[in-house]
Enzyme design. Structure first.
Site, PDB file in Angstrom:
ATOM      1  N   GLY A  36     -16.263  -2.899 -17.325  1.00 42.75           N
ATOM      2  CA  GLY A  36     -16.358  -3.517 -16.017  1.00 42.75           C
ATOM      3  C   GLY A  36     -17.719  -3.231 -15.392  1.00 42.75           C
ATOM      4  N   ALA A  37     -18.080  -4.018 -14.402  1.00 44.41           N
ATOM      5  CA  ALA A  37     -19.380  -3.841 -13.764  1.00 44.41           C
ATOM      6  C   ALA A  37     -19.314  -4.134 -12.266  1.00 44.41           C
ATOM      7  CB  ALA A  37     -20.411  -4.750 -14.422  1.00 44.41           C
ATOM      8  N   GLY A  38     -18.131  -4.024 -11.692  1.00 43.11           N
ATOM      9  CA  GLY A  38     -17.968  -4.251 -10.263  1.00 43.11           C
ATOM     10  C   GLY A  38     -18.195  -2.993  -9.451  1.00 43.11           C
TER      11      GLY A  38
ATOM     12  N   ASP B 296     -13.964   6.643  -3.871  1.00 44.75           N
ATOM     13  CA  ASP B 296     -13.353   6.234  -5.141  1.00 44.75           C
ATOM     14  C   ASP B 296     -13.979   6.938  -6.347  1.00 44.75           C
ATOM     15  OD1 ASP B 296     -11.430   4.510  -4.107  1.00 44.75           O
ATOM     16  OD2 ASP B 296     -12.785   2.793  -4.109  1.00 44.75           O
TER      17      ASP B 296
ATOM     18  N   ALA C 197     -16.076  -0.720  -8.340  1.00 44.35           N
ATOM     19  CA  ALA C 197     -15.389   0.469  -8.847  1.00 44.35           C
ATOM     20  C   ALA C 197     -16.154   1.079 -10.015  1.00 44.35           C
ATOM     21  CB  ALA C 197     -13.971   0.120  -9.270  1.00 44.35           C
TER      22      ALA C 197
ATOM     23  N   LYS D 176     -13.459  -4.247   1.638  1.00 44.53           N
ATOM     24  CA  LYS D 176     -14.310  -3.098   1.332  1.00 44.53           C
ATOM     25  C   LYS D 176     -15.805  -3.394   1.475  1.00 44.53           C
ATOM     26  CE  LYS D 176     -11.264  -0.376  -1.654  1.00 44.53           C
ATOM     27  NZ  LYS D 176     -11.185   0.386  -2.919  1.00 44.53           N
TER      28      LYS D 176
ATOM     29  N   ILE E 260      -8.036   2.814 -14.153  1.00 42.01           N
ATOM     30  CA  ILE E 260      -7.923   3.129 -12.735  1.00 42.01           C
ATOM     31  C   ILE E 260      -6.733   2.433 -12.077  1.00 42.01           C
ATOM     32  CG2 ILE E 260     -10.401   3.552 -12.598  1.00 42.01           C
ATOM     33  CD1 ILE E 260     -10.648   0.950 -10.968  1.00 42.01           C
TER      34      ILE E 260
ATOM     35  N   TYR F 134      -2.858   1.977 -11.243  1.00 46.80           N
ATOM     36  CA  TYR F 134      -1.704   2.890 -11.228  1.00 46.80           C
ATOM     37  C   TYR F 134      -0.366   2.167 -11.105  1.00 46.80           C
ATOM     38  CZ  TYR F 134      -1.691   2.589  -6.058  1.00 46.80           C
ATOM     39  OH  TYR F 134      -1.640   2.151  -4.754  1.00 46.80           O
TER      40      TYR F 134
ATOM     41  N   SER G 174       0.814  -1.211   0.000  1.00 48.82           N
ATOM     42  CA  SER G 174       0.000   0.000   0.000  1.00 48.82           C
ATOM     43  C   SER G 174       0.853   1.269   0.000  1.00 48.82           C
ATOM     44  CB  SER G 174      -0.920   0.020   1.219  1.00 48.82           C
ATOM     45  OG  SER G 174      -1.640   1.240   1.273  1.00 48.82           O
TER      46      SER G 174
END
Length: 273
Positions: free
Chosen positions: A126-128, A103, A130, A66, A215, A217, A15
């Site tokens: 995507g469909a989660g 986010d 985020a 999360k 998204i 990095y 992290s």
């Protein structure tokens, strides 16, 4: 009593949040510290209880907690309800432990910093969680119409149905129609840390000058962004979103919105170095 903040996850050693928040605390002359805490999934309830007891002033939540942290908090705000996930925990004025998700708003802030205008509709890959958070934040900021594509078509359709002006496309149809979009947002984990190689779809048909955002990095340039740049698109990696979501959390805890431009340079150097 000196305040302290934390990030909770499993794994946690990778992290960048401690680097970011410690620098902001120092820059703003705040007598506090920020530490990483490793908590395995079967110890999450105990970890949250310990953070309450020990007086943690607030903390970030990363994978895989999360969603599982939701029932352990006293309340969650609208951002967390929309995403069904929490990335920031803070104390309310009446002493409750609350969850938020910064986010989506962090992505929109990074996008607005990157470009003055998006010309055309938006495609979200995507469909989660985020994708959901970013989509609602984009919609709230006036972007759209929004289109969704996902390997599992039914999930894209479900997310599209939740939007005011949402549409679902198959991966094949999305690839054929890429030139129609002014912004394409890649929200899946494909390409992260070089562990999941490949691309969620081929961006070769993007319009020159359109914006391709990923998204992720780390790495700074995924294969998706490399190919999008080759097609003539403007490319934006996930550093800005990471920094701005952290800044929004920092503001919730301290009332101060920190220097994000300097931090984006710092994180970019550390990841790229």
């Amino acid at each position: 009593m000196k305040k302290w903040y934390a990030v909770l996850g499993d794994p946690i050693a990778q992290s960048m949040s401690p680097v970011m928040h410690d620098q902001w605390l120092s820059e703003n002359n705040l007598d506090a510290t920020y530490i990483p805490i490793h908590a395995a999934a079967d110890n999450l309830e105990q970890a949250v209880s310990s953070l309450r007891t020990l007086g943690c002033s607030g903390w970030n939540v990363t994978v895989p907690h999360k969603q599982t942290i939701l029932p352990l908090l006293d309340e969650v705000d609208e951002s967390a309800k929309v995403m069904n996930a929490v990335n920031t925990v803070y104390h309310t004025e009446d002493g409750k432990l609350a969850g938020a998700n910064t986010d989506g708003a962090g992505f929109v802030k990074s996008l607005q910093e990157f470009t003055d205008a998006v010309n055309g509709p938006v495609l979200v890959i995507g469909a989660g969680g985020a994708a959901r958070g970013i989509a609602f934040a984009l919609q709230s900021a006036g972007f759209g119409p929004l289109y969704f594509t996902n390997r599992t078509a039914s999930r894209a359709a479900e997310l599209a149905a939740d939007m005011e002006d949402g549409h679902a496309l198959s991966i094949e149809d999305a690839e054929e129609r890429l030139s129609e979009f002014g912004l394409i947002v890649q929200t899946t984990s494909v390409g992260m840390n070089f562990a999941q190689e490949g691309i969620p779809l081929n961006p070769k048909n993007m319009s020159s000058g359109a914006v391709a955002a990923d998204i992720i990095y780390n790495p700074l340039e995924t294969e998706f962004l490399r190919l999008a740049k080759k097609a003539g698109a403007q490319t934006m990696n996930g550093v800005g979103m990471f920094v701005h979501q952290g800044a929004l959390a920092f503001e919730k805890w301290t009332g101060v919105y920190p220097d994000t431009k300097k931090m984006i340079d710092t994180i970019t150097m550390k990841v790229g170095g």
